[in-house]
Design a protein around this motif. Structure first.
Motif, mmCIF file in Angstrom:
data_model
loop_
_atom_site.group_PDB
_atom_site.id
_atom_site.type_symbol
_atom_site.label_atom_id
_atom_site.label_comp_id
_atom_site.label_asym_id
_atom_site.label_seq_id
_atom_site.Cartn_x
_atom_site.Cartn_y
_atom_site.Cartn_z
ATOM 1 N N ASN A 74 -0.669 -5.215 -13.058
ATOM 2 C CA ASN A 74 -1.582 -4.077 -13.187
ATOM 3 C C ASN A 74 -3.047 -4.431 -12.947
ATOM 4 N N GLN A 113 -3.013 -4.983 -7.698
ATOM 5 C CA GLN A 113 -2.707 -3.652 -7.181
ATOM 6 C C GLN A 113 -3.162 -3.513 -5.730
ATOM 7 N N ASP A 114 -4.329 -4.058 -5.405
ATOM 8 C CA ASP A 114 -4.800 -4.049 -4.017
ATOM 9 C C ASP A 114 -3.874 -4.850 -3.114
ATOM 10 N N ALA A 138 -0.584 -2.946 -2.713
ATOM 11 C CA ALA A 138 -0.800 -1.773 -1.848
ATOM 12 C C ALA A 138 -0.904 -2.195 -0.394
#
Length: 105
Positions: A79, A84-85, A88
């Motif tokens: 998290n 997260q980047d 993604a």
């Protein structure tokens, strides 16, 4: 590292279980000795967490057995905004390497 897949659990080899046990032991020791004041191995997010990021994602990808405290750390790590980047960006990749889309049997 394939963060786009989560495979069904299988019984890992004894060598894998031994490696996992050692990793979880290291994580528990780091958290107990140095983790006060934050949710990461040494409290605040740092180099050790970055180093273990691929390990954490593989534990998830391969549905490996994981004690509750370690899964809590993995969730916290995944998290983190940098993770997260990273995840993604992986989801947006257009190319696929078929040999890594199925677990090795």
């Amino acid at each position: 590292m394939n963060v786009r897949q989560v495979y069904d659990p299988i019984q890992p080899d004894e060598d894998v279980l031994a490696d996992l046990s050692r990793i979880y032991e290291l994580w528990a020791q780091a958290r107990a000795r140095f983790g006060h004041g934050g949710d990461f191995l040494f409290g605040e997010f740092g180099a050790a967490d970055i180093m273990f990021a691929p390990v954490a994602t593989r534990i998830v990808t391969y549905s490996l057995p994981c004690p509750r405290f370690a899964m809590g750390y993995i969730i916290t790590l995944i998290n983190h905004p940098w993770m997260q980047d990273w995840i993604a960006a992986a989801q947006e990749e257009e190319w696929v390497l078929e040999q890594y889309e199925q677990p090795v049997k």
